[in-house]
Design an enzyme around this catalytic site. Structure first.
Site, PDB file in Angstrom:
ATOM      1  N   SER A   1       0.831  -1.210   0.000  1.00 18.54           N
ATOM      2  CA  SER A   1       0.000   0.000   0.000  1.00 18.54           C
ATOM      3  C   SER A   1       0.863   1.256   0.000  1.00 18.54           C
ATOM      4  O   SER A   1       1.946   1.289   0.598  1.00 18.54           O
ATOM      5  CB  SER A   1      -0.862  -0.041   1.265  1.00 18.54           C
ATOM      6  OG  SER A   1      -1.313   1.243   1.587  1.00 18.54           O
TER       7      SER A   1
ATOM      8  N   TYR B   1      -1.963  -0.078  10.298  1.00 11.21           N
ATOM      9  CA  TYR B   1      -2.155  -0.709   8.978  1.00 11.21           C
ATOM     10  C   TYR B   1      -0.895  -0.536   8.122  1.00 11.21           C
ATOM     11  O   TYR B   1      -0.365  -1.500   7.559  1.00 11.21           O
ATOM     12  CB  TYR B   1      -3.372  -0.087   8.284  1.00 11.21           C
ATOM     13  CG  TYR B   1      -3.507  -0.436   6.824  1.00 11.21           C
ATOM     14  CD1 TYR B   1      -3.989  -1.682   6.432  1.00 11.21           C
ATOM     15  CD2 TYR B   1      -3.157   0.478   5.822  1.00 11.21           C
ATOM     16  CE1 TYR B   1      -4.114  -2.008   5.082  1.00 11.21           C
ATOM     17  CE2 TYR B   1      -3.280   0.164   4.487  1.00 11.21           C
ATOM     18  CZ  TYR B   1      -3.763  -1.084   4.116  1.00 11.21           C
ATOM     19  OH  TYR B   1      -3.872  -1.410   2.779  1.00 11.21           O
TER      20      TYR B   1
HETATM   21  P1  NAD Z   1     -11.298  -6.049   0.456  1.00  6.67           P
HETATM   22  O1  NAD Z   1     -11.592  -5.972   1.923  1.00  6.67           O
HETATM   23  O2  NAD Z   1     -12.417  -5.850  -0.488  1.00  6.67           O
HETATM   24  O3  NAD Z   1     -10.595  -7.425   0.141  1.00  6.67           O
HETATM   25  C1  NAD Z   1      -9.811  -8.120   1.089  1.00  6.67           C
HETATM   26  C2  NAD Z   1     -10.334  -9.548   1.149  1.00  6.67           C
HETATM   27  O4  NAD Z   1      -9.506 -10.274   2.079  1.00  6.67           O
HETATM   28  C3  NAD Z   1     -11.774  -9.628   1.684  1.00  6.67           C
HETATM   29  O5  NAD Z   1     -12.588 -10.383   0.802  1.00  6.67           O
HETATM   30  C4  NAD Z   1     -11.621 -10.314   3.033  1.00  6.67           C
HETATM   31  O6  NAD Z   1     -12.732 -11.145   3.362  1.00  6.67           O
HETATM   32  C5  NAD Z   1     -10.345 -11.111   2.846  1.00  6.67           C
HETATM   33  N1  NAD Z   1      -9.679 -11.415   4.102  1.00  6.67           N
HETATM   34  C6  NAD Z   1      -9.480 -10.571   5.147  1.00  6.67           C
HETATM   35  N2  NAD Z   1      -8.882 -11.218   6.149  1.00  6.67           N
HETATM   36  C7  NAD Z   1      -8.677 -12.482   5.730  1.00  6.67           C
HETATM   37  C8  NAD Z   1      -8.116 -13.644   6.341  1.00  6.67           C
HETATM   38  N3  NAD Z   1      -7.644 -13.598   7.591  1.00  6.67           N
HETATM   39  N4  NAD Z   1      -8.078 -14.783   5.618  1.00  6.67           N
HETATM   40  C9  NAD Z   1      -8.577 -14.842   4.360  1.00  6.67           C
HETATM   41  N5  NAD Z   1      -9.132 -13.780   3.746  1.00  6.67           N
HETATM   42  C10 NAD Z   1      -9.185 -12.619   4.426  1.00  6.67           C
HETATM   43  O7  NAD Z   1     -10.130  -4.999   0.193  1.00  6.67           O
HETATM   44  P2  NAD Z   1      -9.495  -4.447  -1.178  1.00  6.67           P
HETATM   45  O8  NAD Z   1      -9.782  -3.010  -1.230  1.00  6.67           O
HETATM   46  O9  NAD Z   1      -9.878  -5.327  -2.306  1.00  6.67           O
HETATM   47  O10 NAD Z   1      -7.958  -4.600  -0.856  1.00  6.67           O
HETATM   48  C11 NAD Z   1      -7.221  -5.728  -1.320  1.00  6.67           C
HETATM   49  C12 NAD Z   1      -5.748  -5.591  -0.929  1.00  6.67           C
HETATM   50  O11 NAD Z   1      -5.181  -4.429  -1.495  1.00  6.67           O
HETATM   51  C13 NAD Z   1      -5.502  -5.490   0.571  1.00  6.67           C
HETATM   52  O12 NAD Z   1      -4.312  -6.197   0.882  1.00  6.67           O
HETATM   53  C14 NAD Z   1      -5.297  -4.022   0.788  1.00  6.67           C
HETATM   54  O13 NAD Z   1      -4.508  -3.759   1.928  1.00  6.67           O
HETATM   55  C15 NAD Z   1      -4.585  -3.646  -0.489  1.00  6.67           C
HETATM   56  N6  NAD Z   1      -4.743  -2.235  -0.844  1.00  6.67           N
HETATM   57  C16 NAD Z   1      -5.961  -1.772  -1.218  1.00  6.67           C
HETATM   58  C17 NAD Z   1      -6.107  -0.424  -1.559  1.00  6.67           C
HETATM   59  C18 NAD Z   1      -7.430   0.136  -1.985  1.00  6.67           C
HETATM   60  O14 NAD Z   1      -7.476   1.346  -2.251  1.00  6.67           O
HETATM   61  N7  NAD Z   1      -8.505  -0.636  -2.077  1.00  6.67           N
HETATM   62  C19 NAD Z   1      -4.994   0.425  -1.518  1.00  6.67           C
HETATM   63  C20 NAD Z   1      -3.768  -0.088  -1.125  1.00  6.67           C
HETATM   64  C21 NAD Z   1      -3.650  -1.421  -0.811  1.00  6.67           C
END
Ligand code: NAD
Length: 314
Positions: A127, A152
Site C-alpha cells: 500500500s 495498517y
Molecule cells: P477487500 O476488503 O475488499 O478485500 C480483502 C479480502 O480479504 C476480503 O474479501 C476479506 O474477506 C479477505 N480477508 C481478510 N482477512 C482475511 C483472512 N484472515 N483470511 C482470508 N481472507 C481474508 O479490500 P481491497 O480493497 O480489495 O484490498 C485488497 C488488498 O489491497 C488489501 O491487501 C489491501 O490492503 C490492499 N490495498 C488496497 C487499496 C485500496 O485502495 N482498495 C490500496 C492499497 C492497498
C-alpha cells in the site's frame, strides 16, 4: 496456470479472478469473508465465478497454516497473489493487534508455504500508506520510508520486509505492489468515493476531513488488475513497485466530479483531519513502466463515470 488469490472475494481480488478466468487460468480463491464489510457483498462478487469450472473457493483464513499447507500441497500453485488483508487505515488505530495478526502472521504463513512449495511468482498487495508523511513528491520506491503513521501501514511495511527476507533466504521470486487508492465497480463500501457517492445520491450529508485540499492519487481497478496479470509472467528476483495513476486529485475536486456524474449537489460537513491520514499520496510509476510496461489507462473523469454507472445500475 493454477493460481492462488488470497482475498479473492474482495474488491480487487474478485476483479483479478474475473480477469484470470477469462484468460483461461485455474483460480483458487482463499477468503474468510471477514467482517470488515458485509459478507453478502463479497458473495455477490464471486456469484458468477462459482459457476466457472476453473474456479474453486476455499473459504478459510490465511492464519490457518494447516489449511494453507493442504491447499499448496493439493494444487501446486504456479503464481500466488496475496491480496487478503485486514484493510482500512483509521480502524487500524482501534484494533492494532488484529492488523498485526491478519496481515503479518497471515503473510508469514503464506511465505512458509511458498518456501515449501515454490512458485514462479509471489505477488504481495502492499500500500502507498507505507510512505507515511513523505515530504518528497511524487513518491518513489527508493524513498526512505521507515516512518509509517498507522498500524495498517506499519503492518504492510513489515510484510514487505518479510517478503524480502524470504526472497533472500529461499530465492522466491517476489513483487510487492504499493497500490495507490484503488477505486471502480465493487469498491469497498466504506471507501471515500463509494461513501461520497452513496451520501450524495441519497441526499445525506457528506463528511469531509481537513480543508478539502488533501490530495490522493486514485487508481482505477482495471489498471491495477492489468499490472497484476502482466507481472505474473515476468521473472524478477525481488522488486517493489508503485502502482498508481500518477495524477493527484484534491478532495474538493473529487466531490465535484461525483456531483457532476450523479447530477446532484453534495451537502458537505467539514470535520478536522483524522489521525493516521496522510496529506498527499502521489506515485512515481516510472519503475513499473520501465520494468514491465505498466501504463494506467483510465483517468479520474472516466473512472468516476464508470464507478457511478456501476453504483446507479446495481
Ligand atoms: P477487500 O476488503 O475488499 O478485500 C480483502 C479480502 O480479504 C476480503 O474479501 C476479506 O474477506 C479477505 N480477508 C481478510 N482477512 C482475511 C483472512 N484472515 N483470511 C482470508 N481472507 C481474508 O479490500 P481491497 O480493497 O480489495 O484490498 C485488497 C488488498 O489491497 C488489501 O491487501 C489491501 O490492503 C490492499 N490495498 C488496497 C487499496 C485500496 O485502495 N482498495 C490500496 C492499497 C492497498
Amino acid at each position: 496456470m493454477t493460481i492462488l488469490i488470497t482475498g479473492g472475494a474482495g474488491f480487487i481480488g474478485s476483479h483479478l479472478a474475473d480477469r484470470l478466468l477469462t484468460a483461461g487460468h485455474r483460480v483458487v480463491c482463499l477468503d474468510n469473508f471477514d467482517d470488515f464489510y458485509a459478507r453478502d457483498i463479497k458473495e455477490e462478487h464471486i456469484r458468477e465465478q462459482l459457476l466457472h469450472s476453473n474456479y474453486q473457493l476455499a473459504a478459510g483464513d490465511i492464519r490457518d497454516s494447516e489449511l494453507l499447507s493442504r491447499l499448496f500441497k493439493d494444487h501446486r500453485f504456479e503464481v500466488v497473489y496475496h491480496i487478503a488483508a485486514r484493510v482500512g487505515v483509521r480502524p487500524s488505530l482501534l484494533h492494532p493487534q488484529l492488523y498485526e495478526d491478519v496481515n503479518i502472521k497471515g503473510t508469514l504463513n503464506l511465505l512458509e508455504c511458498v518456501k515449501e512449495f515454490p512458485v514462479k511468482h509471489f505477488v504481495f498487495a502492499s500500500s502507498s500508506s507505507v510512505y507515511g508523511i513523505n515530504s518528497k513528491i511524487p513518491f518513489s520506491e527508493s524513498d526512505p520510508i521507515e516512518l509509517p503513521i498507522s498500524p495498517y501501514a506499519a503492518s504492510k511495511r513489515a510484510c514487505e520486509l518479510f517478503c524480502y527476507t524470504y526472497h533472500h533466504l529461499y530465492k522466491i521470486p517476489t513483487s510487492c505492489l504499493r497500490f495507490f487508492t484503488v477505486y471502480g465497480p465493487r469498491q469497498r463500501p466504506e471507501m471515500a468515493i463509494h461513501r461520497f457517492t452513496r451520501a450524495i445520491d441519497q441526499g445525506e450529508p457528506v463528511t469531509l476531513f481537513g480543508d478539502g485540499t488533501t490530495r490522493r492519487d486514485y487508481t482505477y481497478v482495471g489498471d491495477i488488475v492489468e499490472a497484476l496479470v502482466t507481472l505474473a509472467d515476468q521473472s524478477f528476483g525481488f522488486e517493489i513497485f508503485n502502482i498508481g495513476n500518477s495524477q493527484v486529485v484534491e478532495l474538493r475536486q473529487l466531490v465535484a466530479l461525483i456531483e457532476k456524474c450523479l447530477n446532484k449537489k453534495a451537502n458537505i460537513i467539514w470535520k478536522p483531519e483524522q489521525p493516521g491520514d496522510v496529506p498527499v499520496t502521489y506515485s512515481d510509476i516510472s519503475k513499473a513502466q520501465k520494468m514491465f510496461g505498466y501504463q494506467p489507462a483510465t483517468n479520474i473523469e472516466d473512472g468516476i463515470k464508470k464507478f457511478v454507472e456501476w453504483y446507479t445500475g446495481h
